[in-house]
Design an enzyme around this catalytic site. Structure first.
Site, PDB file in Angstrom:
ATOM      1  N   GLY A   1      44.446  42.831  45.773  1.00 57.45           N
ATOM      2  CA  GLY A   1      44.270  43.470  44.485  1.00 57.45           C
ATOM      3  C   GLY A   1      45.589  43.922  43.901  1.00 57.45           C
ATOM      4  O   GLY A   1      46.657  43.751  44.507  1.00 57.45           O
ATOM      5  N   ALA A   2      45.506  44.531  42.715  1.00 59.76           N
ATOM      6  CA  ALA A   2      46.716  44.997  42.049  1.00 59.76           C
ATOM      7  C   ALA A   2      47.383  46.131  42.814  1.00 59.76           C
ATOM      8  O   ALA A   2      48.584  46.332  42.712  1.00 59.76           O
ATOM      9  CB  ALA A   2      46.372  45.454  40.637  1.00 59.76           C
TER      10      ALA A   2
ATOM     11  N   ASP B   1      39.404  49.934  33.135  1.00 62.50           N
ATOM     12  CA  ASP B   1      39.919  48.649  33.640  1.00 62.50           C
ATOM     13  C   ASP B   1      38.770  47.688  33.927  1.00 62.50           C
ATOM     14  O   ASP B   1      38.678  47.114  35.014  1.00 62.50           O
ATOM     15  CB  ASP B   1      40.758  48.873  34.893  1.00 62.50           C
ATOM     16  CG  ASP B   1      41.683  47.691  35.199  1.00 62.50           C
ATOM     17  OD1 ASP B   1      41.929  46.882  34.276  1.00 62.50           O
ATOM     18  OD2 ASP B   1      42.156  47.577  36.339  1.00 62.50           O
TER      19      ASP B   1
END
Length: 440
Positions: free
Chosen positions: A122-123, A237
């Site tokens: 993931g980020a 998000d």
């Protein structure tokens, strides 16, 4: 008189010399104790446990007390303390009050086979599949230690998910804040992310029916955040990679690292989020609202319709299609080619037209999440009625009574073979549960 002056001068000079000597001695002692303290801290850091990315049958049983090196995920600040531990002790009691269980680093290290069971990136860090000592399968997200916002996002997820419980939100099971690492433990979502199903060739294309079901699941999760949570929460998000699917293909909203309570700091100095999903109003004003989530959801709807990533020209196609939408041909032009024509055009037009309202440049013209849930619910109900009517025989007095109708097989409900039973189950239970939004 002259003798007294000489004595005074000698006394002052002697005092100055003694003062300088004392100052130098104090400085020397200070530097000595500081250096000794740094050596002690360095020794304690060297005993920290770090993941060994080692493959092999016995890797799950190997534990490491190795010295921290440049490749270790444990980063240290200039003063010798772990960046992750800076200020954490002040908030540990607050996290404990959230009711979320705390796991030890060693237990998670063993459950992930020394962090070799990587299932995603993931980020904010890698995600590992883990089998706990109880046999339960979970997902462990290790937050990247070099992220300046990492600890803040960790705190946000624990504090928010500690009080948010809904069937369309990913459940947080526990956390770990130990040995310079911050980890979050979630319910394992076996079907992965929505993005992987839309873009990976490893998966069969999602049927149109299932895409609408997924959209409704996401809408319900956001509706709960906006209208059910106290105080309300803005996700900030929404994107396909943050929508996870469980074994029954039910969608759940994940990743609350950027989320904020509506009552707190609506104005942000820096723009946070994912390019392609960002509300233009938020970009220009630095102020995020519930309607910012609605915009992101509108982009997600078009992503489901077109099967195209917003970062690859999706919204440009949407604007072109909107110009021809009045002629009832515009939205059909952007439908995912992988659907191979297996969709109801009237339904596509209705969903696309509503998605276009969600991405209106003026936030006040966008619907709220409750309106979105109602519209998608009605779309599915109408579809359900059409299927029932299609399966019902037309009455004819000239013909004998028709034979008993054979129930349509599950294989005819969708092109997704592995997902047919779920679509069939949802359709059959629609009348009793379509408007129900259970909060666990």
């Amino acid at each position: 008189m002259e003798g007294e002056s000489k004595g005074l001068i000698v006394g002052i000079s002697l005092g100055l010399v003694i003062g300088v000597v004392l100052a130098i001695s104090a400085l020397f002692c200070f530097r000595y104790h500081r250096k000794k303290s740094q050596i002690v801290n360095s020794g304690s850091r060297r005993s920290a446990t770090i993941p060994i990315r080692e493959n092999g049958a016995d890797s799950c049983n190997i534990m490491s007390d190795s010295t921290i090196g440049p490749d270790s995920p444990v980063k240290s600040s200039k003063n010798g303390r772990s960046v992750w531990l800076e200020g954490f002790s002040k908030r540990s009691n607050v996290i404990s009050a959230s009711g979320i269980l705390e796991y030890s680093y060693r237990d998670l290290q063993k459950a992930t086979c020394n962090f070799t069971t990587l299932i995603g990136q993931g980020a904010f860090g890698p995600v590992y599949k883990a089998q706990m000592s109880t046999g339960e399968i979970v997902a462990v997200k290790v937050l990247a230690t070099d992220s300046k916002q990492g600890e803040k996002e960790f705190q946000t997820e624990v504090m928010l998910l500690g009080r948010l419980h809904h069937r369309n939100l990913v459940n947080l099971i526990g956390y770990c804040a130990e040995k310079g690492q911050h980890m979050l433990i979630y319910v394992y979502m076996s079907k992965g992310s929505l993005a992987s199903h839309l873009y990976s060739e490893k998966h069969e294309p999602l049927s149109w029916d299932l895409r609408v079901y997924i959209a409704l699941d996401v809408a319900r999760g956001l509706e709960y955040l906006h209208d059910g949570a106290v105080p309300p929460v803005i996700h900030r998000d929404i994107k396909s990679s943050n929508i996870l699917l469980d074994q029954s293909m039910r969608a759940r909203v994940a990743d609350f690292g950027l989320s904020r309570e509506e009552m707190v700091d609506k104005h942000a100095a820096n723009i946070r989020g994912t390019f392609g999903y960002l509300d233009p109003e938020y970009i220009s004003t630095r102020t995020f609202t519930k309607k910012s989530d609605v915009y992101g959801f509108g982009v997600l709807l078009f992503e489901l319709i077109a099967g195209r990533n917003p970062q690859q020209g999706l919204m440009e196609l949407v604007e072109l299609a909107a110009m021809n939408a009045e002629e009832k041909v515009g939205w059909e032009e952007i439908v995912d080619s992988r659907l191979d024509g297996r969709y109801d055009l009237q339904e596509v037009n209705e969903v696309a037209a509503f998605a276009y309202k969600c991405i209106s440049r003026a936030p006040r013209k966008r619907p709220n999440m409750r309106d979105i849930v109602q519209v998608l619910t009605r779309v599915i109900k109408v579809r359900h009625c059409r299927k029932r009517q299609k399966n019902s025989p037309s009455p004819s007095p000239r013909l004998p009574p028709p034979p008993p109708i054979v129930e349509e097989s599950e294989g005819e409900l969708t092109a997704n073979g592995s997902l047919r039973s779920e679509i069939h189950r949802r359709d059959n239970s629609l009348d009793s549960s379509i408007a129900e939004d259970v909060i666990l």
